[in-house]
Each structure stands twice: as structure tokens, then as C-alpha cells.
Design a protein around this motif. Structure first.
Motif, mmCIF file in Angstrom:
data_model
loop_
_atom_site.group_PDB
_atom_site.id
_atom_site.type_symbol
_atom_site.label_atom_id
_atom_site.label_comp_id
_atom_site.label_asym_id
_atom_site.label_seq_id
_atom_site.Cartn_x
_atom_site.Cartn_y
_atom_site.Cartn_z
ATOM 1 N N LYS B 52 12.749 3.787 -7.665
ATOM 2 C CA LYS B 52 13.322 3.836 -6.317
ATOM 3 C C LYS B 52 12.826 2.663 -5.476
ATOM 4 O O LYS B 52 13.602 1.998 -4.800
ATOM 5 C CB LYS B 52 12.953 5.171 -5.644
ATOM 6 N N THR B 53 11.514 2.414 -5.566
ATOM 7 C CA THR B 53 10.972 1.258 -4.848
ATOM 8 C C THR B 53 11.613 -0.024 -5.374
ATOM 9 O O THR B 53 11.980 -0.915 -4.604
ATOM 10 C CB THR B 53 9.445 1.195 -5.035
ATOM 11 N N THR B 54 11.755 -0.078 -6.699
ATOM 12 C CA THR B 54 12.386 -1.241 -7.304
ATOM 13 C C THR B 54 13.803 -1.428 -6.768
ATOM 14 O O THR B 54 14.228 -2.556 -6.483
ATOM 15 C CB THR B 54 12.425 -1.059 -8.831
ATOM 16 N N PHE B 96 7.393 -0.474 3.892
ATOM 17 C CA PHE B 96 6.826 -0.447 2.543
ATOM 18 C C PHE B 96 6.020 0.820 2.315
ATOM 19 O O PHE B 96 5.458 1.389 3.252
ATOM 20 C CB PHE B 96 5.919 -1.657 2.327
ATOM 21 N N GLN B 97 5.964 1.195 1.038
ATOM 22 C CA GLN B 97 5.200 2.381 0.661
ATOM 23 C C GLN B 97 3.753 2.256 1.145
ATOM 24 O O GLN B 97 3.152 3.220 1.580
ATOM 25 C CB GLN B 97 5.240 2.511 -0.867
ATOM 26 N N SER B 98 3.220 1.029 1.112
ATOM 27 C CA SER B 98 1.823 0.838 1.503
ATOM 28 C C SER B 98 1.671 0.430 2.962
ATOM 29 O O SER B 98 0.553 0.281 3.434
ATOM 30 C CB SER B 98 1.205 -0.240 0.625
ATOM 31 N N TYR B 173 13.412 2.913 4.227
ATOM 32 C CA TYR B 173 12.115 3.570 4.309
ATOM 33 C C TYR B 173 11.649 3.943 2.915
ATOM 34 O O TYR B 173 12.335 4.698 2.231
ATOM 35 C CB TYR B 173 12.213 4.865 5.108
ATOM 36 N N ASP B 174 10.518 3.429 2.503
ATOM 37 C CA ASP B 174 9.977 3.828 1.206
ATOM 38 C C ASP B 174 8.917 4.898 1.450
ATOM 39 O O ASP B 174 7.842 4.596 1.952
ATOM 40 C CB ASP B 174 9.379 2.618 0.492
ATOM 41 N N GLU B 175 9.232 6.127 1.142
ATOM 42 C CA GLU B 175 8.296 7.244 1.292
ATOM 43 C C GLU B 175 7.723 7.338 2.708
ATOM 44 O O GLU B 175 6.498 7.245 2.876
ATOM 45 C CB GLU B 175 7.115 7.093 0.326
ATOM 46 N N PRO B 176 8.546 7.501 3.715
ATOM 47 C CA PRO B 176 7.997 7.523 5.074
ATOM 48 C C PRO B 176 7.142 8.745 5.361
ATOM 49 O O PRO B 176 6.332 8.727 6.276
ATOM 50 C CB PRO B 176 9.248 7.529 5.959
HETATM 51 MG MG LIG Z 1 7.959 3.947 -5.001
#
Ligand SMILES: [Mg+2]
Ligand SMILES: Nc1ncnc2c1ncn2[C@@H]1O[C@H](COP(=O)(O)OP(=O)(O)OP(=O)(O)O)[C@@H](O)[C@H]1O
Lengths: 259, 276
Positions: B52-54, B96-98, B173-176
Motif C-alpha cells: 500500500k505504501t508502495t 508519510f507513515q513515519s 495519508y499513509d496510516e494516519p
Molecule cells: Mg505501509
């Protein structure tokens, strides 16, 4: 045997691929330098962290190298009754060789490793990706200022290294060992040639600044974005940059002083 | 509205067509196609490690696909020049996730960064804009902290404020929701909603939090093993006949969804080939 050849081939390919990437990287950096004219503060900030923070180690090393040179030179020269030439020996050794080379090595260890680690960590923590997604080119804002700062800082540091080294030589030679101060300075002035010695030394330090900074920021940008990857890249920076400085110094010396 | 309705409407903001992407020897996407409709909240869900991030990075053109296209607002994002790409990226925000905050700048300066880079607004106005965004994510009082002094959830909220500051037309949004306590979670969901409706932007949410995501999404794609396994409105997804989808949204341990990264047989792995 086949395995060995295969391995060799793979490593060779990987090496040349990396070399190619390194040059593409350099081209992009050079292309990004122009815009720094309107953002000089980016370079000034980096000059501080690359240059000013390296200054202390450069000054201390320069002083000691100069003092050791005077001790060693005096021992040899006094056998020929030529201790008045001590100033020349110290100055020429520093300006032509040790100034640029030792500064290059120290710079690789102190500033180069810091640059690699900083950029590598920015990559690992997605700060570089973050910039890209904000439509900010990391080459322009992160890499080019560091590159330029490194190129400016190293020649200045090398000049300071030589200057304080000569002063160290003076302290030991004149103040400690009793060489005549007037002869020390006047012979130095008479024998150190501006275009031959000083300019060549400056050219060396500019080349070293270019190479060391290029290696440092490329290793950081190209690292595997993990803690292990960053640590390996940092080590590679110090090793490769030091070897590059020594190798190129040989080539440049051969070209400048012996042909 | 069904999946076919959306894909035939043809005015989707992001259209992904037959996208292939390989990492090492692993095929992450094997010809995935999906549409992100304009103006809604579209969720992309799927098991951890499906890419998903990819996928978000492919939409933002940080990664290049080996085959296929990503159309953003009608333009093939991977065929643009660097300048053209950066123009398009100004219209996208990404969380970003981070978090990806710049560690040498304070929270305030991080949020102000895109404004200072891309606009020549006076400092007073920048301050105003930054403080309103920080207030919205509950971090107005944390403006002077450095990113290293923030918790994971705070960092992500600060990053959200930064992603919103340029008023993009699309935000990813990556994993908000990861790392947020129930209160921030509620506020965040509220915020995503408000932002989406008031600014009329398109949101893509990647998340594992099935209930929260289904509650705010207008449309959902479920991705697994390199392809879309199901698409539809949250109601359609909840009512799905597919055993796979049911297992995923209800979080049942047994069923067709693999929990394991592809691996050899467990017993063989543990005890060796001969079963020592
Ligand atoms: Mg991810
Ligand atoms: N830099 C990389 N190099 C090689 N493989 C990678 C890299 N990044 C991710 N992968 C692989 O790509 C796959 C997809 O990763 P991705 O981060 O897109 O998953 P994800 O769906 O976002 O997972 P999660 O929900 O846990 O965040 C993973 O299986 C991972 O092994």
C-alpha cells in the motif's frame, strides 16, 4: 571456476553501475549549484557545520605537524650546517604536501563522515522523500549547499593548517632550538615560490575538497536506508575518500612538480 | 454506486492502469488497475506488506513502475519532466507513515517550510496560516518543539498540518490513525472529513483500521497480492459475499487471507527437510 568468474562479473558490473550512478549524481549536483546564488544562507549554514566545526582539529593537528617537522628537519639539517633553511623545509613540506593532504584526510574523517551520516539518516527517515513530495528538490536544498560548502571549506582549512604549521615550526625551530629567526623567515620568503608552490598547493586542496565532498554526499544519498546501511556508508566515505586523496595527491604531485 | 460505475465514469482524479512493480525478485504489483474518484475519501486497505505504501509512492512518482501507467488529473505522472512532476506534486500532499518531519527544524518551521519554499507570503501571514493548521491538529502549543521531542502520534499530526498547508487538491495519508489515542483518533477522523469537504479535495487513505476507515471512506479498494480483490462503497464492502473480504474486515484469524509473508511449510522449516 565458473562461479568465480560469475562472481567477478557481477561485482564488476555492480562497480561500474555505481560509478555511473556517482557521475549522474555529480551532474545533477553541478546543475543545482546555480540556484544557490539566490539562497546563500543555505551554503553559509553548511559552511558552519562543515568548516567551523572542523577548524579545531585542523588547527591542533597543523600545530603539531609543524612542530614535528621542525624537530625532524633540524636534526637532518644541522648535520649539513644548514639549519637556517629550516623555514624553507617546513614551509614547502606544508604548503605543497602536508597541508592539503592531511587536511583532506582529517576532513574526510571529521566532516565527510558527518555529511554521509546526516544525509543517510535523512534518507532512512524519509526526510528526502518528504521533501520530494513537497515539490522541493533535495538536490537543490540539501545536497548542492553541502557540496559547495565542502569545496569552499577544504581549501580554507588547508591554508590555515599550513599557516599554523609554519608557526609551530617557528616555535620549535627558533624559540626552542635556537635557529636564527631572521634567517628562518627570509630564506622561507626567498625560496617559496608563489605560483609554483602556493598555487599548486591550493589547486590540490580544491581538488581534494571536490573529491571528498562528492564521495561523502554520494555515499549518503546512495546508502541503504537502514542503520546498518548508514554506518557502512559512513565507513566507506572515510576509507574511499582517504584513498582518493592519497592517490590523487600522487598524480597531482607527479604532474605539478616533476614534469 | 458500484465498481463498474466508477471505472467507466472516466473523470477519476487518479487512474492506475495495469501497473506492474517489482522489488528485488518479488512482484509487488501484477497489473493492478484502480480509480480514485474526485472529491471523495477513497480508502486503500489490505494486509500488511501488500504494497500500500508502495502504491502511494508510485502515485507520487517516487518509484517507477516496470510497466503500466498512473494518470494524475489526466497526465501520465511517470512521463513528465522533473519540472512538470514538481508542478504536479505541489497539488498533492502526502502524509508519510513515519511523519518525515525535517529533524533540524522546529514544528513551526516544518509546517511553514512548504509556504516559505513555494510562496513569497509575508511572515505575518505565514505565522497565521501555520498556527491555524497547528491548532486544527492540536499542536499549537508544541510549535517550538523539535521533531525529536514529539511522540509518534504527535509527529504524524504535525506532518498532517504540513501536508495541508499548501491547500493541495489531493492528499495521501499513509496510516494516519496508527499511534493515536482514542481522542486524537476521533479528532483526526473529524479533521479529515472537514478538510475533505471544506477544501473539496480528494483524499486517499491507506489504513488497517477497518472500522474507522469504513466509517469515513466514500469508496474502498481492497488490495492483496498485487491486485485489487474488491472495490465498493463501505456498505457494499460490509455486505460483501466474498469470504476473503469478510475475513479481512472482521479480522478473523482463519480464512483465505494469509497472515504469513510467503514462506515454506512451517513444519518443514522448523524441523528440516527430513523431519528430524
Ligand atoms: Mg505501509
Ligand atoms: N526498500 C525496499 N526494498 C525491498 N523491498 C521492499 C522495500 N520496501 C518495501 N519492500 C517490500 O515491498 C512490500 C510492500 O511494502 P509496503 O511498505 O508497500 O507494504 P504496506 O502494504 O505499506 O505494508 P504496511 O501496511 O505494513 O505498511 C513488502 O513486502 C516489503 O517486503
Amino acid at each position: 571456476m565458473l562461479d568465480f568468474l560469475q562472481n567477478l562479473g557481477r561485482r564488476g558490473l555492480a562497480f561500474f553501475e555505481r560509478l555511473g550512478r556517482g557521475h549522474m549524481f555529480l551532474l545533477r549536483i553541478l546543475g543545482s549549484l546555480g540556484q544557490l546564488i539566490i539562497r546563500p544562507w543555505l551554503v553559509i549554514q553548511q559552511l558552519y557545520s562543515v568548516g567551523v566545526l572542523t577548524l579545531m582539529i585542523i588547527l591542533v593537528s597543523g600545530l603539531f605537524v609543524g612542530m614535528v617537522l621542525a624537530l625532524q628537519g633540524y636534526n637532518t639539517l644541522v648535520g649539513f650546517n644548514a639549519e637556517e633553511s629550516l623555514g624553507v623545509v617546513v614551509a614547502l613540506t606544508l604548503v605543497r604536501e602536508l597541508g592539503p593532504v592531511v587536511t583532506g584526510l582529517l576532513f574526510a574523517g571529521r566532516a565527510g563522515s558527518a555529511l554521509t551520516a546526516e544525509i543517510g539518516l535523512m534518507k532512512a527517515t524519509e526526510q528526502l522523500s518528504g521533501l520530494e513530495m513537497m515539490a522541493v528538490d533535495p538536490f537543490k536544498r540539501v545536497l548542492a549547499p553541502r557540496f559547495l560548502a565542502g569545496m569552499i571549506a577544504l581549501p580554507l582549512l588547508a591554508a590555515m593548517f599550513s599557516a599554523i604549521g609554519i608557526y609551530g615550526g617557528y616555535l620549535v625551530g627558533v624559540e626552542l632550538l635556537g635557529v636564527d629567526g631572521g634567517a628562518f623567515w627570509s630564506q622561507m620568503q626567498a625560496s617559496v615560490d608563489f605560483s609554483n608552490d602556493i598555487i599548486n598547493g591550493v589547486i590540490k586542496s580544491v581538488v581534494f575538497g571536490f573529491i571528498v565532498t562528492w564521495i561523502a554526499i554520494f555515499e549518503g544519498y546512495d546508502c541503504i536506508p537502514t542503520s546498518e546501511g548508514v554506518s557502512r556508508a559512513t565507513t566507506r566515505t572515510v576509507v574511499n575518500a582517504s584513498l582518493a586523496v592519497l592517490g590523487i595527491d600522487f598524480l597531482l604531485t607527479a604532474l605539478m612538480f616533476n614534469v | 454506486m458500484t465498481a463498474t460505475d466508477i471505472s467507466t465514469k472516466g473523470d477519476a482524479l487518479v487512474q492506475i492502469r495495469d501497473l506492474h512493480f517489482v522489488r528485488g525478485t518479488r512482484k509487488i504489483f501484477k497489473g493492478i488497475s484502480l480509480d480514485i474518484p474526485r472529491g471523495g475519501i477513497c480508502a486503500i486497505m489490505g494486509p500488511s506488506g501488500t504494497g500500500k505504501t508502495t502504491l502511494l509512492k508510485l502515485i507520487g512518482a517516487q518509484l517507477k513502475p516496470s510497466q503500466g501507467q498512473v494518470l494524475f488529473d489526466g497526465k501520465d505522472i511517470h512521463k513528465l519532466s522533473r519540472k512538470g512532476l514538481y508542478e504536479q506534486r505541489k497539488r498533492m500532499g502526502m502524509l508519510f507513515q513515519s511523519g518525515a518531519l525535517l529533524t533540524d527544524l522546529s514544528v513551526f518551521d516544518n509546517v511553514a517550510y512548504p509556504l516559505r519554499e513555494h510562496t513569497s507570503l509575508p511572515e505575518k501571514l505565514i505565522r497565521h496560516l501555520v498556527l491555524t493548521r497547528l491548532h486544527a491538529v492540536g499542536l499549537r502549543g508544541a510549535r517550538d518543539l523539535m521533531p525529536s521531542e514529539l511522540s509518534g502520534g504527535m509527529a504524524r499530526r504535525a506532518a498532517l498540518a504540513r501536508a495541508l498547508i499548501l491547500d493541495p487538491m489531493m492528499i495521501m495519508y499513509d496510516e494516519p490513525f496508527t499511534g493515536q489515542d482514542p481522542i486524537s483518533m476521533g479528532v483526526l477522523i473529524e479533521l479529515l472529513h472537514t478538510v475533505n469537504d471544506s477544501l473539496g479535495l480528494t483524499s486517499i487513505i491507506v489504513s488497517h483500521d477497518v472500522q474507522e476507515t469504513l466509517s469515513i471512506a466514500d469508496y474502498v479498494h481492497i488490495v492483496s497480492d498485487g491486485v485489487v480483490v474488491e472495490s465498493g462503497t463501505p456498505d457494499e464492502i460490509r455486505a460483501s459475499e466474498s469470504e476473503w473480504t469478510r475475513q479481512f474486515i472482521q479480522g478473523l484469524p482463519d480464512g483465505p487471507v494469509p497472515f504469513q509473508y510467503p514462506a515454506p511449510d512451517y513444519a518443514t522449516d522448523l524441523y528440516g527437510r527430513g523431519g528430524a
